[in-house]
Write a protein that holds these residues in place. Structure first.
Motif, PDB file in Angstrom:
ATOM      1  N   UNK A 304      -8.410  15.946 -10.085  1.00 42.89           N
ATOM      2  CA  UNK A 304      -8.020  14.629 -10.631  1.00 42.89           C
ATOM      3  C   UNK A 304      -9.320  13.980 -10.212  1.00 42.89           C
ATOM      4  N   UNK A 305      -9.984  13.239 -11.274  1.00 40.45           N
ATOM      5  CA  UNK A 305     -11.098  12.066 -11.114  1.00 40.45           C
ATOM      6  C   UNK A 305     -10.013  10.819 -10.951  1.00 40.45           C
ATOM      7  N   UNK A 306     -10.580  10.248  -9.650  1.00 40.94           N
ATOM      8  CA  UNK A 306      -9.994   8.549 -10.154  1.00 40.94           C
ATOM      9  C   UNK A 306     -10.730   8.118  -8.839  1.00 40.94           C
ATOM     10  N   UNK A 307     -10.597   7.550 -10.980  1.00 39.37           N
ATOM     11  CA  UNK A 307     -12.352   6.858 -11.522  1.00 39.37           C
ATOM     12  C   UNK A 307     -12.446   5.470 -10.870  1.00 39.37           C
ATOM     13  N   UNK A 308     -11.513   4.664 -10.143  1.00 36.29           N
ATOM     14  CA  UNK A 308     -12.081   3.273  -9.734  1.00 36.29           C
ATOM     15  C   UNK A 308     -10.885   2.685  -8.774  1.00 36.29           C
ATOM     16  N   UNK A 309     -11.300   1.928  -7.765  1.00 31.47           N
ATOM     17  CA  UNK A 309     -10.222   1.191  -6.659  1.00 31.47           C
ATOM     18  C   UNK A 309     -10.866  -0.422  -6.804  1.00 31.47           C
ATOM     19  N   UNK A 310     -10.685  -0.914  -7.900  1.00 32.93           N
ATOM     20  CA  UNK A 310     -10.462  -2.217  -7.946  1.00 32.93           C
ATOM     21  C   UNK A 310      -9.887  -2.798  -8.318  1.00 32.93           C
ATOM     22  N   UNK A 311      -8.209  -2.854  -7.861  1.00 32.47           N
ATOM     23  CA  UNK A 311      -6.980  -3.352  -8.423  1.00 32.47           C
ATOM     24  C   UNK A 311      -6.760  -4.875  -7.423  1.00 32.47           C
ATOM     25  N   UNK A 312      -6.240  -5.212  -8.436  1.00 28.30           N
ATOM     26  CA  UNK A 312      -5.419  -6.465  -7.586  1.00 28.30           C
ATOM     27  C   UNK A 312      -5.086  -6.924  -6.355  1.00 28.30           C
ATOM     28  N   UNK A 313      -4.997  -7.580  -5.254  1.00 26.00           N
ATOM     29  CA  UNK A 313      -3.874  -6.933  -4.322  1.00 26.00           C
ATOM     30  C   UNK A 313      -2.518  -7.550  -4.891  1.00 26.00           C
ATOM     31  N   UNK A 314      -2.000  -8.397  -5.371  1.00 26.15           N
ATOM     32  CA  UNK A 314      -0.730  -8.288  -6.087  1.00 26.15           C
ATOM     33  C   UNK A 314       0.096  -7.388  -6.611  1.00 26.15           C
ATOM     34  N   UNK A 315      -1.272  -6.421  -7.832  1.00 29.69           N
ATOM     35  CA  UNK A 315      -0.534  -5.204  -8.382  1.00 29.69           C
ATOM     36  C   UNK A 315      -0.895  -4.336  -7.509  1.00 29.69           C
ATOM     37  N   UNK A 316      -1.613  -3.645  -6.582  1.00 32.76           N
ATOM     38  CA  UNK A 316      -0.951  -3.240  -5.016  1.00 32.76           C
ATOM     39  C   UNK A 316      -0.055  -3.198  -4.932  1.00 32.76           C
ATOM     40  N   UNK A 317       0.470  -4.826  -4.127  1.00 31.70           N
ATOM     41  CA  UNK A 317       1.763  -5.309  -3.611  1.00 31.70           C
ATOM     42  C   UNK A 317       2.539  -4.910  -4.481  1.00 31.70           C
ATOM     43  N   UNK A 318       2.914  -4.967  -5.641  1.00 32.26           N
ATOM     44  CA  UNK A 318       3.733  -4.733  -6.144  1.00 32.26           C
ATOM     45  C   UNK A 318       4.296  -3.239  -5.941  1.00 32.26           C
ATOM     46  N   UNK A 319       3.146  -2.456  -6.417  1.00 28.65           N
ATOM     47  CA  UNK A 319       3.327  -1.113  -7.330  1.00 28.65           C
ATOM     48  C   UNK A 319       4.252  -0.456  -5.343  1.00 28.65           C
ATOM     49  N   UNK A 320       3.424  -0.877  -4.251  1.00 30.38           N
ATOM     50  CA  UNK A 320       3.914  -0.589  -2.987  1.00 30.38           C
ATOM     51  C   UNK A 320       5.005  -1.019  -2.846  1.00 30.38           C
ATOM     52  N   UNK A 321       6.020  -1.850  -3.447  1.00 31.56           N
ATOM     53  CA  UNK A 321       7.480  -2.395  -2.657  1.00 31.56           C
ATOM     54  C   UNK A 321       7.544  -1.606  -3.500  1.00 31.56           C
TER      55      UNK A 321
END
Length: 325
Positions: A304-321
């Motif tokens: 699986x190619x994980x093509x990018x990592x430029x995620x907004x911090x709030x999106x990432x934090x919400x996903x972790x929560x």
């Protein structure tokens, strides 16, 4: 049209400027998927995505006089940053036309690489007309995000690396799942695998509601998405497959796979917890398919190619929560 010779030439031009990203694995992910899963983390690439490869390939191939006048690109973020950095490294100007609703981090990063960012409203303004006017006024060369042979060649260097790494891991047969927007990365990888690892098959992966490539592969003709926004996977939302990329994917790729936004976010969290990499939603759809579409995959091994990592911090934090347990 792009071919293996162009991909090899792009690799020579890129040299060590792009990172040779590893193959990662986790027994935990293998257990979820029910098969071996390897991850190619292009989220670790310069500018945070594979797009730097294609940008450098295209900019470096311009003749010096043309290149000196500067370059123009359309992008919601990752192609923007790739072109901006490639231009800065060549010492030339870059103008990037970006939608005003692009993630703030991507807009700020593009400016930080030295590009001039021109924002537009994707619902009321015509991006192509705006870009054409800027290119004519300033003598800029347009670097297309995916429907450009030199860009496809640069993205194909990911496929060359996968072929080499597969041999090192004694992988002779696998599905290579690729996050797909317009198809530049997918078609480039497919061409490289055809020449260097014919036992590996590229398969595009898209978010639900924006599965134009999957539908096009099924129907045999280019299909268009009805909507142009509304997915958290903004990095890979495009109107339709490219006129250059689609003939390549239709000839070489296996059936497309489709995942939900929720599955992409869950895959983001699993990538962080198990591999310690940060992946953006659009860059996580290939991993999501590997983990949550097991009945649609017959291969014993998936890359699986994980093509990018430029995620907004709030999106990432919400996903972790929401999905961190």
């Amino acid at each position: 049209m792009t071919d293996i010779d162009m991909i090899e030439a792009a690799r020579l031009r890129i040299g060590r400027r792009a990172l040779y990203t590893p193959l990662l694995s986790s027994p935990f992910l293998d257990e979820i998927a029910g098969r071996r899963v390897f991850v190619k983390p292009e989220c670790l690439q310069r500018t945070g995505s594979f797009k730097f490869r294609g940008a450098w390939s295209a900019v470096s191939a311009l003749d010096p006089e043309t290149r000196s006048r500067g370059v123009l690109a359309f992008s919601s973020g990752n192609h923007a940053q790739g072109v901006a950095l490639a231009a800065r490294m060549h010492g030339i100007a870059a103008v990037i036309v970006m939608p005003s609703d692009a993630p703030r981090s991507k807009i700020e990063n593009t400016r930080a690489y030295g590009a001039e960012v021109v924002l537009y409203d994707r619902l009321t303004e015509d991006r192509d007309l705006l870009g054409a006017r800027l290119a004519e006024e300033r003598g800029l060369s347009l670097i297309r995000p995916f429907d450009e042979p030199l860009v496809i060649a640069g993205q194909g260097t990911v496929g060359l690396e996968i072929a080499e790494q597969a041999r090192e891991e004694d992988i002779s047969s696998a599905d290579v799942l690729v996050c797909c927007g317009g198809g530049g990365l997918t078609s480039g990888i497919a061409l490289a695998l055809e020449a260097r690892a014919p036992g590996l098959t590229a398969r595009p992966v898209e978010p639900a509601g924006f599965d134009d490539t999957a539908r096009s592969l099924k129907s045999g003709r280019i299909e268009r998405n009805e909507a142009m926004g509304g997915s958290v996977c903004d990095a890979i939302v495009t109107p339709q497959p490219g006129n250059i990329t689609f003939p390549i994917t239709s000839r070489l790729c296996g059936p497309g796979l489709v995942v939900t936004d929720e599955e992409a976010l869950r895959a983001m969290v699993l990538a962080f917890n198990r591999l310690r990499i940060v992946v953006e939603p659009g860059g996580a759809v290939a991993l999501a398919a590997a983990l949550f579409r097991k009945d649609e995959i017959t291969a014993d091994t998936v890359i699986a190619v994980c093509s990018g990592g430029n995620v907004d911090p709030d999106v990432f934090a919400d996903a972790l929560t929401r999905y961190g347990d």
